[in-house]
Design an enzyme around this catalytic site. Sequence first.
Site, PDB file in Angstrom:
ATOM      1  CG  HIS A  44       9.350  -4.727   5.746  1.00  6.80           C
ATOM      2  ND1 HIS A  44       9.550  -3.337   5.573  1.00  6.80           N
ATOM      3  CD2 HIS A  44      10.670  -5.167   5.381  1.00  6.80           C
ATOM      4  CE1 HIS A  44      10.764  -3.261   5.388  1.00  6.80           C
ATOM      5  NE2 HIS A  44      11.366  -4.132   5.165  1.00  6.80           N
TER       6      HIS A  44
ATOM      7  CG  HIS B 214       8.138  -2.172   0.740  1.00  9.67           C
ATOM      8  ND1 HIS B 214       8.670  -3.373   1.096  1.00  9.67           N
ATOM      9  CD2 HIS B 214       7.851  -1.500   1.981  1.00  9.67           C
ATOM     10  CE1 HIS B 214       8.768  -3.503   2.217  1.00  9.67           C
ATOM     11  NE2 HIS B 214       8.222  -2.494   2.994  1.00  9.67           N
TER      12      HIS B 214
ATOM     13  CG  HIS C 127      12.714  10.115   7.502  1.00  7.60           C
ATOM     14  ND1 HIS C 127      12.511   9.689   8.957  1.00  7.60           N
ATOM     15  CD2 HIS C 127      12.615   9.119   7.014  1.00  7.60           C
ATOM     16  CE1 HIS C 127      12.078   8.512   8.954  1.00  7.60           C
ATOM     17  NE2 HIS C 127      12.614   7.983   7.754  1.00  7.60           N
TER      18      HIS C 127
ATOM     19  CG  ASN D 156       6.038   1.973  11.121  1.00  6.43           C
ATOM     20  OD1 ASN D 156       5.381   2.487  10.649  1.00  6.43           O
ATOM     21  ND2 ASN D 156       7.306   2.013  10.695  1.00  6.43           N
TER      22      ASN D 156
ATOM     23  CG  ASP E 191       7.447   2.475   2.373  1.00  5.20           C
ATOM     24  OD1 ASP E 191       7.054   2.784   3.254  1.00  5.20           O
ATOM     25  OD2 ASP E 191       8.716   1.825   2.273  1.00  5.20           O
TER      26      ASP E 191
ATOM     27  CD  GLU F 218       6.153  -1.511   6.011  1.00  5.57           C
ATOM     28  OE1 GLU F 218       7.355  -1.461   5.489  1.00  5.57           O
ATOM     29  OE2 GLU F 218       5.540  -0.439   6.510  1.00  5.57           O
TER      30      GLU F 218
ATOM     31  CG  HIS G  36       5.316   4.825   6.898  1.00  4.18           C
ATOM     32  ND1 HIS G  36       5.203   3.856   7.840  1.00  4.18           N
ATOM     33  CD2 HIS G  36       5.648   4.266   5.775  1.00  4.18           C
ATOM     34  CE1 HIS G  36       5.504   2.791   7.513  1.00  4.18           C
ATOM     35  NE2 HIS G  36       5.820   2.671   6.205  1.00  4.18           N
ATOM     36  CG  PHE G  37      -0.231  10.483   6.559  1.00  4.02           C
ATOM     37  CD1 PHE G  37       0.587  10.142   5.430  1.00  4.02           C
ATOM     38  CD2 PHE G  37      -1.447  10.578   6.142  1.00  4.02           C
ATOM     39  CE1 PHE G  37       0.302  10.438   4.169  1.00  4.02           C
ATOM     40  CE2 PHE G  37      -2.111  10.790   4.785  1.00  4.02           C
ATOM     41  CZ  PHE G  37      -1.007  10.670   4.018  1.00  4.02           C
TER      42      PHE G  37
ATOM     43  CG  HIS H 246       3.278   0.900   2.231  1.00  2.93           C
ATOM     44  ND1 HIS H 246       3.845  -0.404   2.283  1.00  2.93           N
ATOM     45  CD2 HIS H 246       3.953   1.609   3.363  1.00  2.93           C
ATOM     46  CE1 HIS H 246       4.849  -0.485   2.942  1.00  2.93           C
ATOM     47  NE2 HIS H 246       4.826   0.694   3.739  1.00  2.93           N
TER      48      HIS H 246
END
Length: 437
Positions: free
Chosen positions: A170, A238, A310, A86, A306, A136, A54-55, A52
């Site tokens: 999710h 998660h 940012h 996403n 996860d 997710e 998010h690249f 899990h």
Amino acid sequence: MLIRNATLADGRVRDVLVDGETIAAVGEGLDADGDVVDADGKRLFPGMIDAHVHFREPGYSHKETWTTGSQSAAAGGVTTVFDQPNTDPPTIDAASFEEKARLARESAIDYGINGGVTEAWNPEELFEEPIAALGEVFLADSTGEMGIDADLFEDALEKAEEAGVKVTVHAEDATLFDEAATERDDGRESDALASTQDARPVNADAWSAYRAAEAEIEAIDRACTVANGLDSEIHIAHTSTPEGADIADEAGMTCEATPHHLFLSRDDLEELGTFGRMNPPLRSERRRDELFERLIDGTVDIVATDHAPHTREEKDASIWDAPSGVPGVETALPLLLEEARTGTIDYERVRDVTAANVADIFELSNKGRIEAGNDADLVLFDPDASVPIRGEALHSKCGWTPFEGRDAVFPELTMVRGTVVYHDGEFGEGDGKNVRE
């Protein structure tokens, strides 16, 4: 390459012979004509499989890229990741999959690309692509634009079952969010992680109050009930509550917990400020402690990060305006190894929740274990080399961590299919591949 006298997770001291991309032999007194690594006093683990992350590419490369994300992973002992859908565009059809697949070729480590489910998804196209899982799936409009209703959720489960694809959920029920919490921001000053000259008043705990634990617990229960009714299997992403982990376990489903839900709680929010905002949010110290107990006793099946980076500038906002998510791919295994070093959890359990169990759940038969014939995805570390985590020393593009100052045991060498991709602070020439191709 021969790695000699390495202590495995179960305490056995063995030589591990690597030939090309695979483990050729595991035994005692092995010989090799190539390089020899003296691992006396060190431990050798299978590389972590992080199911899990998010690249952020395509669409958000200012936060992370496949290059920076995969290097950060390698420096933390992660050799395979599953990237979530996403992005912009979301990975919901053939065109969006192929765009992400093109970018993912820059990865230093192996990877899977998860497909997404929205009102606009194209399952006929998507299931023709080598996707790792449906990733997710957002139940009950949990986070906005990626949320789906009950009918589409059932349709997705049925289509995934036909295609033989795992569904990751999710689970948060937005109808149970505490709207009154949005009016309880008391304006107290916070020592936010990225303090600025014009420090903002923020009550970061309001986010945890808003996305209440009950919203997750009820959603997990409903998702498991629907899955059992369709004779399907789902994986709960998660899990932040011990109650949710118990429900998934009793329903015969698998679940993951993140490092931030295992190591951080609402007690940390005064220091973290908006840098501690994520979905689902941090829970009470009691729930955090009980969730860690579920990890030790086997109720929680795996750890997944996860990883959702940012920038500092994006996070430096009000609790209602800051984006949700924290980085974690480089620090997950090191944090768990520190817990094993101090005796909180044993090394075999760490191996299972980061590698062996993940390989079983997501059907990666050639990964997750140090066995002859498996991919030579290996991590070597000195169990006594504990150091404090420093965000400035990590490799994610975002440049910060919610675990600043916590002790951890980082690997000195990470190998992916026989290629050294990280060694003592230096990166090798990795050549990541899609695990479904």
